[in-house]
Design a protein around this motif. Sequence first.
Motif, mmCIF file in Angstrom:
data_model
loop_
_atom_site.group_PDB
_atom_site.id
_atom_site.type_symbol
_atom_site.label_atom_id
_atom_site.label_comp_id
_atom_site.label_asym_id
_atom_site.label_seq_id
_atom_site.Cartn_x
_atom_site.Cartn_y
_atom_site.Cartn_z
ATOM 1 N N ASP A 34 0.711 -1.484 0.145
ATOM 2 C CA ASP A 34 0.005 -0.237 0.105
ATOM 3 C C ASP A 34 0.788 1.531 0.051
ATOM 4 O O ASP A 34 0.371 2.318 -0.001
ATOM 5 C CB ASP A 34 -0.876 -0.089 1.134
ATOM 6 N N ASP A 35 2.082 0.906 0.276
ATOM 7 C CA ASP A 35 3.075 2.202 0.005
ATOM 8 C C ASP A 35 3.478 2.855 -1.138
ATOM 9 O O ASP A 35 4.421 3.564 -1.167
ATOM 10 C CB ASP A 35 4.282 2.017 1.180
ATOM 11 N N VAL A 36 2.888 2.092 -2.108
ATOM 12 C CA VAL A 36 3.384 2.349 -3.459
ATOM 13 C C VAL A 36 3.050 3.910 -3.943
ATOM 14 O O VAL A 36 2.206 4.398 -3.419
ATOM 15 C CB VAL A 36 2.438 1.626 -4.467
ATOM 16 N N LYS A 37 3.960 4.409 -4.782
ATOM 17 C CA LYS A 37 3.814 5.881 -4.951
ATOM 18 C C LYS A 37 2.518 5.897 -6.081
ATOM 19 O O LYS A 37 2.451 5.033 -6.993
ATOM 20 C CB LYS A 37 5.229 6.142 -5.785
ATOM 21 N N HIS A 38 1.568 6.743 -6.001
ATOM 22 C CA HIS A 38 0.454 6.959 -6.329
ATOM 23 C C HIS A 38 -0.075 8.331 -6.523
ATOM 24 O O HIS A 38 0.233 9.078 -5.610
ATOM 25 C CB HIS A 38 -0.627 5.964 -6.099
ATOM 26 N N SER A 39 -0.716 8.721 -7.502
ATOM 27 C CA SER A 39 -1.460 10.270 -7.641
ATOM 28 C C SER A 39 -2.988 9.877 -7.802
ATOM 29 O O SER A 39 -3.672 10.974 -7.690
ATOM 30 C CB SER A 39 -0.839 10.886 -8.725
ATOM 31 N N VAL A 40 -3.427 8.782 -7.732
ATOM 32 C CA VAL A 40 -4.869 8.614 -7.791
ATOM 33 C C VAL A 40 -5.307 7.588 -6.447
ATOM 34 O O VAL A 40 -4.384 6.629 -6.281
ATOM 35 C CB VAL A 40 -5.454 7.973 -8.921
ATOM 36 N N PRO A 41 -6.390 7.918 -6.177
ATOM 37 C CA PRO A 41 -6.750 6.797 -4.919
ATOM 38 C C PRO A 41 -6.815 5.343 -5.255
ATOM 39 O O PRO A 41 -7.332 4.790 -6.328
ATOM 40 C CB PRO A 41 -8.281 6.908 -4.673
ATOM 41 N N LEU A 42 -6.066 4.469 -4.639
ATOM 42 C CA LEU A 42 -5.842 3.152 -4.855
ATOM 43 C C LEU A 42 -6.935 2.269 -4.765
ATOM 44 O O LEU A 42 -7.247 1.252 -5.951
ATOM 45 C CB LEU A 42 -4.665 2.532 -3.914
#
Length: 331
Positions: A34-42
Amino acid sequence: MTAIKSLLIIGLCTLMLPIYTYAHSPSAFRFKGDDVKHSVPLDEVHLGIRSSFGSPRDKIKPIDEPKFRTVRRTRMWSSDARVLVVSEGDKAKAYPIGVLNRHEVVNDSLGHRKIAVVYCPLCGSGTVFDRLVNGKLRRFGVSGYLYKSDVLLWDDVTESFWSQIKGEAVVGPDTGTKLTWLPVENTTFGDFHSRFPKGLVLTGPYGDSIYKQQAYAGWEKKNSPGLFMNSWEVSPKLHMKAVVTGVVVAGEAFAIPHESIKRFGRAASVKVARRNLSIEYHRDADLVRVFVHLTDGSRRPLTTLRAFWFAWSAFHPDTALFDEDKASLAR
């Protein structure tokens, strides 16, 4: 024997096609924790393909070694069949939507440039990107996941997920990296044939008969915003499946409903982000072109996106709309 062989091939290819899940479900997305880099809600990144085994990645098979016929030798498409067209000088290629419906991504080249031709059947959106990203050539594939019903691509360098309509990586190491958009037209095969008599037309690896079958028959008429979206998320200004051509000018989104410009009936002038734009509608091809006027009196074509209204408005909720009453005749 030939007939039996053909039936076996058709049956095999049909089985190879993925089945989209049409039920809302919790996000099935997992990407290295869950700590993956992201710019949209997972939790808004959803599994879009029902796969009984293994990863959903490339269950929809991209075309990595595209083959073409000359337009004069192409007989399978009617004049009103839709195609995505890219061109450079006198060189032009057409990618039939009938083929793209089954593959969604074509890793190709045009002249010296390596390109990815991407089509999302759910959103009705076709785009072309430069495959050279941050100095590295990428091979793009179909991740099997969707964000706002739009296809998420993956690349073979960082395995990031890329949103087609946003044109950028939204999950993974490359999050925030933008793709370079290239001009593309969603037009008819007849229009392509008349403008580019020496053009090339993409063929698919499964045989012509497969691609003449309607993979998404009736989808454009369903009163549904697609997968994993609720109707209240879509602006009620237009029917969810209304076809629009969208453009972003100096950060401001502007959409042209095809029915509106068709009724207007002529080339129109509008102002967006304090820029003067001209809109041309080509009725025979149901094609919209947009130009920006420059200070030296010339005009420059803008890169546009044809899509269903639900898709354009989902990614551009503040979009302005072409207004027939406020538009003026183009000079």
